[in-house]
Design a protein around this motif. Structure first.
Motif, mmCIF file in Angstrom:
data_model
loop_
_atom_site.group_PDB
_atom_site.id
_atom_site.type_symbol
_atom_site.label_atom_id
_atom_site.label_comp_id
_atom_site.label_asym_id
_atom_site.label_seq_id
_atom_site.Cartn_x
_atom_site.Cartn_y
_atom_site.Cartn_z
ATOM 1 N N THR A 265 -6.007 -59.968 51.582
ATOM 2 C CA THR A 265 -6.120 -60.295 53.005
ATOM 3 C C THR A 265 -5.064 -59.488 53.744
ATOM 4 N N ILE A 266 -5.522 -58.609 54.633
ATOM 5 C CA ILE A 266 -4.628 -57.679 55.315
ATOM 6 C C ILE A 266 -4.567 -58.020 56.800
ATOM 7 N N HIS A 267 -3.427 -58.571 57.230
ATOM 8 C CA HIS A 267 -3.185 -58.816 58.654
ATOM 9 C C HIS A 267 -2.353 -57.693 59.279
ATOM 10 N N GLY A 268 -1.509 -57.053 58.457
ATOM 11 C CA GLY A 268 -0.551 -56.087 58.973
ATOM 12 C C GLY A 268 -0.958 -54.648 58.779
ATOM 13 N N HIS A 269 0.041 -53.788 58.668
ATOM 14 C CA HIS A 269 -0.149 -52.336 58.595
ATOM 15 C C HIS A 269 0.258 -51.855 57.207
ATOM 16 N N VAL A 270 -0.641 -51.148 56.531
ATOM 17 C CA VAL A 270 -0.371 -50.608 55.197
ATOM 18 C C VAL A 270 -0.583 -49.101 55.235
ATOM 19 N N GLU A 271 0.441 -48.356 54.820
ATOM 20 C CA GLU A 271 0.374 -46.892 54.889
ATOM 21 C C GLU A 271 0.940 -46.276 53.616
ATOM 22 N N ASN A 272 0.208 -45.304 53.046
ATOM 23 C CA ASN A 272 0.661 -44.571 51.854
ATOM 24 C C ASN A 272 1.124 -45.522 50.748
ATOM 25 N N SER A 273 0.327 -46.527 50.474
ATOM 26 C CA SER A 273 0.726 -47.546 49.508
ATOM 27 C C SER A 273 -0.435 -47.922 48.594
ATOM 28 N N ILE A 274 -0.094 -48.609 47.519
ATOM 29 C CA ILE A 274 -1.084 -49.105 46.571
ATOM 30 C C ILE A 274 -0.954 -50.624 46.513
ATOM 31 N N ILE A 275 -2.026 -51.306 46.865
ATOM 32 C CA ILE A 275 -2.030 -52.764 46.926
ATOM 33 C C ILE A 275 -3.022 -53.282 45.883
ATOM 34 N N PHE A 276 -2.524 -54.052 44.933
ATOM 35 C CA PHE A 276 -3.373 -54.597 43.878
ATOM 36 C C PHE A 276 -4.151 -55.807 44.383
ATOM 37 N N ARG A 277 -4.967 -56.389 43.520
ATOM 38 C CA ARG A 277 -5.892 -57.448 43.924
ATOM 39 C C ARG A 277 -5.160 -58.719 44.331
ATOM 40 N N GLY A 278 -5.787 -59.442 45.275
ATOM 41 C CA GLY A 278 -5.307 -60.763 45.650
ATOM 42 C C GLY A 278 -4.017 -60.795 46.439
ATOM 43 N N VAL A 286 4.704 -54.429 58.051
ATOM 44 C CA VAL A 286 4.464 -53.003 57.818
ATOM 45 C C VAL A 286 4.871 -52.676 56.384
ATOM 46 N N ILE A 287 3.953 -52.116 55.630
ATOM 47 C CA ILE A 287 4.221 -51.684 54.251
ATOM 48 C C ILE A 287 4.000 -50.186 54.167
ATOM 49 N N LYS A 288 5.034 -49.441 53.762
ATOM 50 C CA LYS A 288 4.936 -47.994 53.656
ATOM 51 C C LYS A 288 5.453 -47.527 52.294
ATOM 52 N N ASN A 289 4.750 -46.570 51.719
ATOM 53 C CA ASN A 289 5.204 -45.915 50.486
ATOM 54 C C ASN A 289 5.642 -46.927 49.432
ATOM 55 N N SER A 290 4.805 -47.935 49.229
ATOM 56 C CA SER A 290 5.168 -49.017 48.332
ATOM 57 C C SER A 290 4.022 -49.382 47.399
ATOM 58 N N ILE A 291 4.357 -50.137 46.355
ATOM 59 C CA ILE A 291 3.380 -50.628 45.382
ATOM 60 C C ILE A 291 3.517 -52.143 45.339
ATOM 61 N N VAL A 292 2.435 -52.848 45.624
ATOM 62 C CA VAL A 292 2.464 -54.309 45.630
ATOM 63 C C VAL A 292 1.431 -54.798 44.608
ATOM 64 N N MET A 293 1.895 -55.482 43.571
ATOM 65 C CA MET A 293 1.013 -55.868 42.474
ATOM 66 C C MET A 293 0.345 -57.219 42.725
ATOM 67 N N GLN A 294 -0.455 -57.633 41.760
ATOM 68 C CA GLN A 294 -1.395 -58.738 41.895
ATOM 69 C C GLN A 294 -0.765 -60.018 42.452
ATOM 70 N N LYS A 295 -1.521 -60.638 43.347
ATOM 71 C CA LYS A 295 -1.244 -61.993 43.850
ATOM 72 C C LYS A 295 0.075 -62.121 44.603
ATOM 73 N N SER A 296 0.689 -61.022 44.962
ATOM 74 C CA SER A 296 1.916 -61.112 45.749
ATOM 75 C C SER A 296 1.595 -61.527 47.181
ATOM 76 N N GLN A 297 2.538 -62.207 47.806
ATOM 77 C CA GLN A 297 2.352 -62.697 49.171
ATOM 78 C C GLN A 297 3.511 -62.220 50.038
ATOM 79 N N ILE A 298 3.193 -61.468 51.081
ATOM 80 C CA ILE A 298 4.201 -60.963 52.005
ATOM 81 C C ILE A 298 3.909 -61.559 53.376
ATOM 82 N N ALA A 299 4.845 -62.346 53.882
ATOM 83 C CA ALA A 299 4.635 -63.108 55.113
ATOM 84 C C ALA A 299 4.720 -62.216 56.358
ATOM 85 N N ASP A 300 4.768 -62.833 57.526
ATOM 86 C CA ASP A 300 4.702 -62.117 58.803
ATOM 87 C C ASP A 300 6.011 -61.381 59.108
ATOM 88 N N GLY A 301 5.863 -60.289 59.854
ATOM 89 C CA GLY A 301 7.008 -59.602 60.433
ATOM 90 C C GLY A 301 7.917 -58.883 59.465
#
Length: 343
Positions: A265-278, A286-301
């Protein structure tokens, strides 16, 4: 059967340089490329090369490995004849006799080799990300009349070898007398009376031996000229299938030059990154140049830049994490950051 190959995958290797990603898992199942594990690449290469008998030799934290590969169904290795075999270390084996290409580990499973009908063996590790055909290596091996053929990239060994099964069995059955404990010992011995040749692979290769290498090669996949070499319709990379709904892009969400797996579920901005499932990306984040693996949760702002978030990471609102492209921040599996730490 003549010219048939069996595969040995050594999943026992550990690397201190990857410790932050291997505390609770085997190196072989480190997530990579948005939906894969490192072992998927060598396992798929073997299957795509016509290899239908594959033995995996694990050592550390191999529960997640066994959960991932299961019976081998996703690779068409759940067969009545041949198929997928997993050989954990025995009680008699210890750290001194275990490692990549360990002859003691092979000898402990001698029956597997005796029952196998294949003439040749490929011994490979799980750290190489590539899409190669071992049948090309076999042709080179036969043309040169080699005892062992070492696969290389730009002259550097990829620690993958092809040799006759009978020759390999001779080596590991006599290792106590010969002084060779590992296949690499034979390769390194300049006084050995064996003909060792090289096969130079010209395609894309990523060798994952450190956090920095993992980060660099992961984001390198975002370049079309790279992923087109690695992911082809003729030689697909198989993995364990997960049943997840399509990713939901909420109003205000934006994605640029990124891999986004399903179930997010993408509410924010994702750039040059790899986002795994869930994964959930909060509003205004804002996520830039990052790797976020399964089921991680990143809140607002939040601002997440040059960061590796392992599986099940939770980041509270308004957290700013900015690493360096040469030395990314790593959040270990299950880590909680920000206001969530006190909740």
């Amino acid at each position: 059967m003549k010219d048939t190959i069996m595969g040995l995958i050594d999943a026992s290797t550990m690397s201190e340089s990857l410790e932050e990603l291997t505390i609770k898992r085997s190196l072989s199942v480190i997530p990579f490329g948005g939906r894969y594990r490192l072992i998927d690449f060598v396992l798929s290469n073997m299957v795509n090369s016509g290899i239908n008998s594959v033995a995996v030799f694990p050592k550390y934290h191999y529960r997640s490995l066994m959960d991932h590969i299961g019976s081998g169904k996703q690779w068409d290795l759940n067969r009545k004849r041949d198929g997928l075999f997993i050989f954990p270390p025995t009680e008699q084996e210890d750290d001194k006799t275990m490692g990549f290409g360990s002859f003691s580990h092979m000898e402990a499973n001698l029956d597997y080799f005796l029952r196998s009908s294949q003439e040749y063996v490929v011994v490979a590790n799980c750290q190489v990300v590539a899409n190669l055909d071992y049948r090309d290596v076999l042709r080179r091996h036969k043309d040169t009349g080699a005892d062992i053929t070492c696969i290389r990239k730009n002259g550097r060994s990829l620690h993958m070898y092809l040799l006759k099964k009978e020759f390999l069995m001779k080596l590991f059955c006599q290792y106590k007398e010969s002084g060779y404990s590992y296949l690499s010992d034979v390769i390194k011995d300049k006084h050995a009376f064996y003909k060792i040749e090289s096969y130079e692979y010209t395609g894309y290769v990523a060798y994952i031996n450190s956090i920095e290498a993992y980060y660099f090669h992961s984001l390198e996949l975002l370049k079309p000229e790279i992923w087109k070499q690695l992911f082809t319709s003729e030689r697909p990379i198989y993995t364990k299938v997960k049943d997840e709904p399509p990713t939901r892009y909420v109003d205000g969400g934006m994605v640029a030059n990124s891999f986004i797996a399903n179930g997010c579920t993408i509410h924010g901005h994702v750039e040059n990154s790899i986002i795994f499932r869930g994964v959930t990306v909060g509003k205004g984040t804002v996520i830039k140049n990052s790797i976020v693996m399964q089921k991680s949760q990143i809140a607002d702002g939040c601002l997440i830049e040059n960061v590796i978030c392992d599986k099940d990471v939770r980041i509270g609102s308004n957290v700013h994490l900015k690493g360096d492209s040469a030395s990314p921040i790593v959040l270990k599996k299950g880590t909680t950051q920000g206001a969530l730490m006190n909740s």
